[in-house]
Enzyme design. Structure first.
Site, PDB file in Angstrom:
ATOM      1  N   ALA A  67       0.833  -1.201   0.000  1.00 38.44           N
ATOM      2  CA  ALA A  67       0.000   0.000   0.000  1.00 38.44           C
ATOM      3  C   ALA A  67       0.866   1.248   0.000  1.00 38.44           C
ATOM      4  O   ALA A  67       1.982   1.255   0.533  1.00 38.44           O
ATOM      5  CB  ALA A  67      -0.912  -0.003   1.218  1.00 38.44           C
ATOM      6  N   GLY A 111       0.539  -5.516   0.615  1.00 37.30           N
ATOM      7  CA  GLY A 111      -0.441  -5.824  -0.424  1.00 37.30           C
ATOM      8  C   GLY A 111       0.172  -6.437  -1.658  1.00 37.30           C
ATOM      9  O   GLY A 111      -0.506  -7.145  -2.418  1.00 37.30           O
ATOM     10  N   GLU A 114       0.375 -10.017  -0.865  1.00 37.05           N
ATOM     11  CA  GLU A 114      -0.976 -10.566  -0.896  1.00 37.05           C
ATOM     12  C   GLU A 114      -1.484 -10.749  -2.325  1.00 37.05           C
ATOM     13  O   GLU A 114      -2.307 -11.645  -2.579  1.00 37.05           O
ATOM     14  CB  GLU A 114      -1.911  -9.670  -0.085  1.00 37.05           C
ATOM     15  CG  GLU A 114      -1.653  -9.821   1.415  1.00 37.05           C
ATOM     16  CD  GLU A 114      -2.303  -8.734   2.247  1.00 37.05           C
ATOM     17  OE1 GLU A 114      -2.955  -9.061   3.246  1.00 37.05           O
ATOM     18  OE2 GLU A 114      -2.152  -7.543   1.902  1.00 37.05           O
ATOM     19  N   GLU A 134       3.123  -4.815   7.628  1.00 36.26           N
ATOM     20  CA  GLU A 134       2.082  -3.877   8.060  1.00 36.26           C
ATOM     21  C   GLU A 134       2.173  -3.538   9.544  1.00 36.26           C
ATOM     22  O   GLU A 134       1.837  -2.423   9.958  1.00 36.26           O
ATOM     23  CB  GLU A 134       0.692  -4.448   7.745  1.00 36.26           C
ATOM     24  CG  GLU A 134       0.329  -4.500   6.270  1.00 36.26           C
ATOM     25  CD  GLU A 134       0.720  -5.800   5.606  1.00 36.26           C
ATOM     26  OE1 GLU A 134       0.186  -6.093   4.525  1.00 36.26           O
ATOM     27  OE2 GLU A 134       1.570  -6.542   6.167  1.00 36.26           O
TER      28      GLU A 134
END
Length: 260
Positions: A67, A111, A114, A134
């Site tokens: 992110a 992300g 992911e 994170e």
């Protein structure tokens, strides 16, 4: 090539290549990129000439660093609630009725990691690194990391990875099933194209059914999943491609699939 601001979309033969295109930000995912990526994935899903999708990052440093943290200081609880109504690319990948390959050319963090977890298959350069950092910016993984990693690595390994935010190299990611192959960085594109070619030899209709079966196995108890598999197995015999595949095998020729 379609006109997007933060990604590139190209089609080569029957494969769509989606490139996260913010190399100056290590292909960090802001709201605009996530929206464009979801649109591109849906476009590939609807395009009957596309049978395989490849996701990668621009440049040679990062697949995606996750992110865009620049958006975090002003983000509020209400923003997260509003975002629940939007389909994220990670969810679209899982729902897409076509195989999705992650070509991991560098850092895959947060992300970005992911996205790799959501993809059906993944090939990594030997220089790639993976992480869910994170925790270091005051949040937890929000696109599947806490759910998928325990299934791959086991609970305690996943907790260590998520609780510490440490990175792992490509070989360790291979060991834990996060990626399928690790190749020298200079051979990454060729290895991915080889995998695309292998997939394109098979029926797109049957690949769709196979993806449905495997994805559902993560949600169902074994006995229920076995019943579901049996139903999908029977469904294969209602396709033209099953008849073509069996006939071609008996006639010792390469099948020509219609995709239905």
């Amino acid at each position: 090539m379609a006109d997007y601001a933060t990604i590139l979309y190209e089609q080569a033969d029957r494969a769509a290549w989606i490139t996260l295109n913010r190399p100056e930000r290590r292909n960090a995912q802001n709201d605009e990129l996530r929206g464009e990526m979801a649109q591109a994935l849906e476009r590939a899903g609807l395009d009957e000439s596309v049978q395989v999708v490849v996701i990668t990052g621009a440049g040679d440093q990062a697949f995606s660093a996750g992110a865009d943290i620049d958006e975090f200081p002003t983000r509020q609880l209400v923003d997260g609630i509003a975002n629940k109504a939007r389909r994220r690319p990670h969810e679209t990948i899982r729902m897409l009725p076509k195989p999705v390959i992650a070509m991991v050319n560098g850092l895959a963090l947060g992300g970005g990691c992911e996205l790799v977890l959501a993809s059906d298959l993944a090939i990594a350069a030997d220089t790639a690194k993976f992480g869910q950092p994170e925790i270091r910016v005051g949040v937890i993984p929000g696109c599947g990391g806490t759910q998928v990693l325990p299934r791959l690595m086991g609970e305690k390994r996943a907790k260590e990875f998520i609780f510490t935010g440490r990175m792992m190299g490509a070989d360790e990611a291979l060991q834990y099933g996060i990626v399928n192959q690790v190749v020298p960085a200079g051979e990454l594109r060729a290895a991915t194209e080889k995998l695309v070619s292998d997939l394109l030899r098979n029926s797109p209709a049957i690949l769709k059914i196979a993806k449905m079966a495997v994805n559902k196995s993560l949600d169902l108890p074994l006995t229920v999943g076995m019943d579901y598999e049996r139903e999908l197995f029977a469904m294969c015999f209602g396709t033209e491609d099953q008849k073509e595949g069996a006939t071609a095998f008996l006639e010792k020729r390469r099948p020509t699939y219609a995709g239905r």
